[in-house]
Design a protein around this motif. Structure first.
Motif, PDB file in Angstrom:
ATOM      1  N   ILE A 126       0.499  -1.445   0.024  1.00  0.00           N
ATOM      2  CA  ILE A 126       0.233  -0.083   0.370  1.00  0.00           C
ATOM      3  C   ILE A 126       0.950   1.035  -0.417  1.00  0.00           C
ATOM      4  CG2 ILE A 126      -1.843   1.383   1.133  1.00  0.00           C
ATOM      5  CD1 ILE A 126      -2.914  -1.753   2.490  1.00  0.00           C
ATOM      6  N   ALA A 127       1.563   1.532   0.661  1.00  0.00           N
ATOM      7  CA  ALA A 127       2.036   2.623   1.404  1.00  0.00           C
ATOM      8  C   ALA A 127       3.226   3.156  -0.135  1.00  0.00           C
ATOM      9  CB  ALA A 127       3.208   2.202   2.017  1.00  0.00           C
ATOM     10  N   PRO A 128       3.888   2.103  -0.119  1.00  0.00           N
ATOM     11  CA  PRO A 128       5.328   2.736  -1.918  1.00  0.00           C
ATOM     12  C   PRO A 128       4.509   3.149  -3.060  1.00  0.00           C
ATOM     13  CG  PRO A 128       6.088  -0.019  -1.117  1.00  0.00           C
ATOM     14  CD  PRO A 128       4.017   0.761  -0.203  1.00  0.00           C
ATOM     15  N   SER A 129       5.076   3.521  -3.774  1.00  0.00           N
ATOM     16  CA  SER A 129       4.769   3.385  -5.048  1.00  0.00           C
ATOM     17  C   SER A 129       6.277   2.346  -6.239  1.00  0.00           C
ATOM     18  CB  SER A 129       5.461   5.128  -6.019  1.00  0.00           C
ATOM     19  OG  SER A 129       6.700   4.979  -5.278  1.00  0.00           O
ATOM     20  N   ILE A 130       5.509   2.119  -6.720  1.00  0.00           N
ATOM     21  CA  ILE A 130       6.252   0.789  -7.898  1.00  0.00           C
ATOM     22  C   ILE A 130       6.269   1.165  -9.028  1.00  0.00           C
ATOM     23  CG2 ILE A 130       5.952  -1.474  -8.050  1.00  0.00           C
ATOM     24  CD1 ILE A 130       4.607  -2.371  -5.496  1.00  0.00           C
ATOM     25  N   SER A 131       7.039   1.479 -10.012  1.00  0.00           N
ATOM     26  CA  SER A 131       7.409   1.218 -10.798  1.00  0.00           C
ATOM     27  C   SER A 131       7.495   0.072 -11.723  1.00  0.00           C
ATOM     28  CB  SER A 131       8.476   2.521 -11.235  1.00  0.00           C
ATOM     29  OG  SER A 131       9.834   1.769 -10.832  1.00  0.00           O
ATOM     30  N   SER A 132       7.240  -0.921 -11.696  1.00  0.00           N
ATOM     31  CA  SER A 132       7.610  -1.595 -12.256  1.00  0.00           C
ATOM     32  C   SER A 132       6.315  -2.166 -12.281  1.00  0.00           C
ATOM     33  CB  SER A 132       8.408  -3.073 -11.869  1.00  0.00           C
ATOM     34  OG  SER A 132       7.873  -3.266 -10.914  1.00  0.00           O
ATOM     35  N   PRO A 133       5.836  -2.810 -13.621  1.00  0.00           N
ATOM     36  CA  PRO A 133       4.485  -3.304 -14.243  1.00  0.00           C
ATOM     37  C   PRO A 133       3.882  -4.676 -12.590  1.00  0.00           C
ATOM     38  CG  PRO A 133       5.634  -3.843 -15.739  1.00  0.00           C
ATOM     39  CD  PRO A 133       6.651  -3.277 -15.055  1.00  0.00           C
ATOM     40  N   ILE A 134       2.877  -4.583 -12.787  1.00  0.00           N
ATOM     41  CA  ILE A 134       2.488  -5.432 -12.117  1.00  0.00           C
ATOM     42  C   ILE A 134       1.121  -5.818 -12.595  1.00  0.00           C
ATOM     43  CG2 ILE A 134       1.109  -5.896  -9.537  1.00  0.00           C
ATOM     44  CD1 ILE A 134       2.487  -2.987  -8.938  1.00  0.00           C
TER      45      ILE A 134
END
Length: 82
Positions: A12-20
């Motif tokens: 929830i908290a962090p941004s994730i720049s890679s595709p999920i």
């Protein structure tokens, strides 16, 4: 330290720049990952489609604290600092 089942703060908290899977552009900080189920468990845990950044995450006391609430707070603070 072992990850606390049902915490979900790292999803929830962090941004994730890679595709999920289901989120091709990753996710913004504070946005709940689409792969986090209603029990705050990762639906992709152990699956090769799970992003590397997620599988590389290591729960530590300084990042996750001692409660789910502390984890959400600490990871949010770290995200805002970077």
């Amino acid at each position: 330290m072992a990850c606390r089942l049902g915490c979900g703060a790292c999803c929830i908290a962090p941004s994730i720049s890679s595709p999920i899977p289901g989120m091709p552009n990753g996710k913004a900080a504070g946005e709940r990952c689409i792969q986090l189920d209603d029990n705050n468990l990762c639906k992709l845990f152990g699956d090769e489609s799970r992003p590397k950044v997620c599988s590389d995450f290591s729960a530590t006391i300084d990042v996750c604290g001692t409660t789910n609430e502390q984890a959400l707070y600490l990871i949010t603070e770290l995200e805002q600092m970077t």
